[in-house]
Design an enzyme around this catalytic site. Structure first.
Site, PDB file in Angstrom:
ATOM      1  N   SER A 264       0.822  -1.285  -0.103  1.00 17.38           N
ATOM      2  CA  SER A 264      -0.098  -0.088   0.124  1.00 17.38           C
ATOM      3  C   SER A 264       0.942   1.236  -0.095  1.00 17.38           C
ATOM      4  CB  SER A 264      -0.745  -0.160   1.075  1.00 17.38           C
ATOM      5  OG  SER A 264      -0.122   0.171   2.463  1.00 17.38           O
ATOM      6  N   LYS A 265       0.155   2.240  -0.174  1.00 18.49           N
ATOM      7  CA  LYS A 265       1.316   3.690  -0.022  1.00 18.49           C
ATOM      8  C   LYS A 265       1.606   3.870   1.312  1.00 18.49           C
ATOM      9  CE  LYS A 265       0.663   8.497  -1.323  1.00 18.49           C
ATOM     10  NZ  LYS A 265       1.379   8.963  -0.083  1.00 18.49           N
ATOM     11  N   ARG A 266       0.816   3.780   2.294  1.00 20.04           N
ATOM     12  CA  ARG A 266       1.235   3.879   3.624  1.00 20.04           C
ATOM     13  C   ARG A 266       2.458   2.856   4.061  1.00 20.04           C
ATOM     14  NH1 ARG A 266      -2.967   3.235   8.304  1.00 20.04           N
ATOM     15  NH2 ARG A 266      -3.822   5.107   7.391  1.00 20.04           N
ATOM     16  N   ALA A 268       4.765   1.573   1.619  1.00 16.39           N
ATOM     17  CA  ALA A 268       5.729   2.167   0.793  1.00 16.39           C
ATOM     18  C   ALA A 268       6.355   3.289   1.577  1.00 16.39           C
ATOM     19  CB  ALA A 268       5.203   2.409  -0.516  1.00 16.39           C
ATOM     20  N   ASP A 269       5.409   4.396   1.885  1.00 15.23           N
ATOM     21  CA  ASP A 269       5.975   5.475   2.669  1.00 15.23           C
ATOM     22  C   ASP A 269       6.748   5.258   3.851  1.00 15.23           C
ATOM     23  OD1 ASP A 269       4.744   7.232   0.979  1.00 15.23           O
ATOM     24  OD2 ASP A 269       2.922   7.604   1.872  1.00 15.23           O
TER      25      ASP A 269
END
Length: 511
Positions: A264-266, A268-269
Site C-alpha cells: 500500500s502507499k502507507r 511504501a511511505d
C-alpha cells in the site's frame, strides 16, 4: 477471435499505483509477444472519485515506462470512445436487454434498508452479508414490489440501481490462465449493481460490454478482481457472448517487503520508497508524492524489475531489455502466489542499467544538469570521462551529478582519518616533489600517475604509501573512482592547485 487484443483499464481516481503499472506492463508484453494490440481504456464511471489530471498522469506514466498503447483516449482506433463516461448510451441498451430477459432487476432500497439487511444476516450468523439470491426477496426491488410501485418510487426521485439477477443454485466455472479452473457456487455471488441512478454503469457491466465490443481476447488484471469474475462470466452468458468470452489471467498481488500483506502507499511511505511511477500531487492536501522517475530510476530498469515480480522466465539471467521481455513473456509462467516488493532489488537493477549506459549519452545529460542546476560549464568530452569514472559507483543519476561536483570545485571537507594516518613530513615532501615534477603538457591520466610513481621512487619511497593521501588532497575522500581517471579529468594545473590548497589544511588536522 483472431488478433490478440488486451486492455489496461484504470480508473482516474488518483496516481497510478506501482501494482497497476505492473498490470499494464504485463498486458503490453503479452500483446507484443502475440503480435497483437495493447489498448488503454479509461474507466471513469465513478464520478464521485474522479480526480482531474489523473487520466493524463496514467498515460504519461505508461509513455515514460516505454509501453505506450496502440489505442487510447490519445490514439483513436476503430473501437472508441476509450473513455467510459462517453459510452453511457451503449451500456443502457444492454441493461434494457437484461431487464427484458428477467436477468436483471430494479432495486429501490434505501441506505437504512440495506444496513438493516446486513444486520439481520449478521444476527442470523451468516458469513455472507451480501444482497444475493437469498436476501433479495426480503428487499425493496422489482422482484418483491409491483411494477407500479417501482415506477412511482423512481418517478418521485427515489434513488435506485439495477442489479444482476444471479441464479440461486448454479456452479459458475471458468478457466484462468494463471490459476487453472475456477469453480464458484452462485449462492456466494452477490447481485452486483450494474447501473446507478445517474445512468452510469458500474465496472462490472461496463468492462464486460466494452471488452466484448472492443474485441478483447484476454483480460489480464490484478488478483483483487478474481472474486468479481463469476459475475462477469454470468454477464457474458446472459448477453449471449459465452463463445466469445475472453480468457482470464488474474495476476498475483504485490506484497509488502516483509511479505505481510498487500503493498500500500502507507507501507511504501513507511519503508521510504515511491508507490507511484511519476510525482503525484494530492488534489486535496497538495502533498507531493515522489515518483520513481523523480527518484532517479531509469524506465528500462523499472520495467525489468516489475516484469520479474510474479513472472519467472525460467532463464539463467535477470537483465532483460524491453524487447527481450516482449520475446520471452508468457502468462503460463506467471505464479499464483503474491510476490514481495524488494526495493533493494529495484535499486540493483537501476545500478546495472546505469552502468550499461553509453558514456557519451551520460555525458550529454551531465553537461545539461551541471549547467541548469549548478551553473557549471563543462565540455562534453570531460563530462563523458566523469560519467565513465562515476557510473559504476552510483545507483542513480542524481548521485552522479552530486559526485561530479568535486571535479569542478575544490573539496570543502577532507577525510581526517586518512590525514592522521598517512600525512607526515615525508608525505608532504612527496606530494610537493610530485607537483614540482609534473609538466603541464602531460594530460593523460596514466602518464600523470607515472610521474607520481617515478617521483616517489626517486625519493626511495614506495608510491603506494601515499597514494591514498594524494587522492584525499584531490577529492577530499579516501576512496573513489580510478585515480588515473581523476588525474586526467583534473589536469596538471588543477592537481597542483589542489595539493597546494590541501597541504596547509592537512597541517592543521595533524596538529
Amino acid at each position: 477471435m483472431s488478433s490478440t487484443r488486451v486492455r489496461f483499464a484504470p480508473s482516474p481516481t488518483g496516481g497510478l499505483h506501482i501494482g497497476g503499472l505492473r498490470t499494464a506492463l504485463f498486458n503490453y508484453l503479452f500483446a507484443r509477444k502475440s503480435k497483437g494490440q495493447f489498448i488503454v481504456r479509461i474507466e471513469d464511471t465513478d464520478q464521485k472519485r474522479f480526480v482531474s489530471g489523473a487520466e493524463n498522469y496514467i498515460l504519461d506514466a505508461l509513455d515514460w515506462l516505454g509501453i505506450s498503447p496502440d489505442e487510447s483516449t490519445r490514439i483513436n482506433g476503430e473501437y472508441g470512445p476509450y473513455r467510459q463516461s462517453e459510452r453511457k448510451e451503449i451500456y443502457q441498451e444492454y441493461v434494457k436487454e437484461l431487464l427484458q430477459k428477467d436477468l436483471a432487476y430494479y432495486a429501490v432500497d434505501t441506505a437504512e434498508e440495506l444496513e438493516a439487511m446486513r444486520e439481520r444476516l449478521k444476527q442470523a450468523g451468516m458469513v455472507n452479508l451480501h444482497y444475493n439470491s437469498l436476501s433479495r426477496m426480503t428487499m425493496s426491488n422489482s422482484l418483491t414490489l409491483s411494477k407500479e410501485e417501482i415506477e412511482n418510487r423512481i418517478s418521485s426521485g427515489a434513488p435506485y440501481v439495477i442489479r444482476l439477477k444471479v441464479p440461486a443454485k448454479e456452479e459458475i466455472r471458468f478457466k484462468d490462465i494463471v490459476r487453472g479452473f475456477v469453480v464458484v457456487h452462485s449462492s456466494t455471488v452477490d447481485d452486483k449493481v450494474l447501473l446507478k441512478s445517474d445512468g452510469l454503469p458500474t465496472y462490472h457491466l461496463a468492462n464486460v460490454v466494452d471488452d466484448h465490443l472492443m474485441k478483447i481476447t484476454h483480460v489480464i488484471r490484478g488478483e483483487e478482481w478474481l472474486p468479481s469474475a463469476p459475475s462477469h462470466v454470468l454477464l457474458y452468458k446472459y448477453l449471449g457472448w459465452s463463445d466469445e468470452m475472453p480468457e482470464f489471467a488474474h495476476l498475483p498481488l504485490l506484497l509488502k517487503p516483509d511479505g505481510n500483506g498487500k503493498l500500500s502507499k502507507r507501507a511504501a511511505d513507511k519503508a521510504g520508497f515511491p508507490i507511484f511511477p511519476l510525482n503525484w500531487t494530492d488534489s486535496e492536501s497538495g502533498v507531493v508524492s515522489e515518483g520513481y522517475k523523480e527518484k532517479g530510476y531509469l524506465p528500462e530498469a523499472l520495467a525489468n524489475f516489475l516484469a520479474l515480480l510474479g513472472w519467472n522466465p525460467g532463464l539463467d539471467k535477470e537483465i532483460f531489455s524491453l524487447e527481450e521481455l516482449e520475446n520471452n513473456f508468457s502468462l503460463e509462467k506467471v505464479g499464483k502466489s503474491g510476490t514481495k516488493f524488494d526495493i533493494e532489488k529495484a535499486r540493483w537493477f537501476n545500478q546495472q542499467y546505469l552502468n550499461q549506459k553509453n558514456d557519451l549519452e551520460l555525458g550529454n545529460w551531465l553537461v545539461k544538469e551541471l549547467s541548469t542546476k549548478h551553473a557549471i560549464t563543462c565540455e562534453l568530452e570531460t563530462a563523458s570521462k566523469i560519467s565513465f569514472a562515476l557510473k559504476t559507483r552510483v545507483t542513480f543519476l542524481h548521485e552522479m551529478l552530486q559526485e561530479s561536483i568535486v571535479f569542478f570545485e575544490k573539496p570543502s571537507h577532507f577525510d581526517e582519518k586518512v590525514i592522521k594516518k598517512k600525512y607526515s613530513e615525508e608525505g608532504k615532501s612527496a606530494l610537493k616533489a610530485f607537483i614540482n615534477n609534473l609538466d603541464n603538457s602531460i594530460t593523460e591520466g596514466e602518464a600523470i600517475k607515472n610521474t607520481y610513481s617515478e617521483t616517489l621512487n626517486n625519493l626511495n619511497i614506495n608510491p603506494g604509501k601515499y597514494m591514498q593521501l594524494l587522492r584525499v588532497s584531490l577529492t577530499g575522500a579516501g576512496g573513489g573512482p580510478d585515480l588515473g581517471v581523476i588525474l586526467e579529468i583534473l589536469g596538471p594545473q588543477e592537481i597542483k592547485d589542489r595539493i597546494n590548497f590541501a597541504i596547509p589544511l592537512f597541517n592543521k588536522v595533524k596538529k
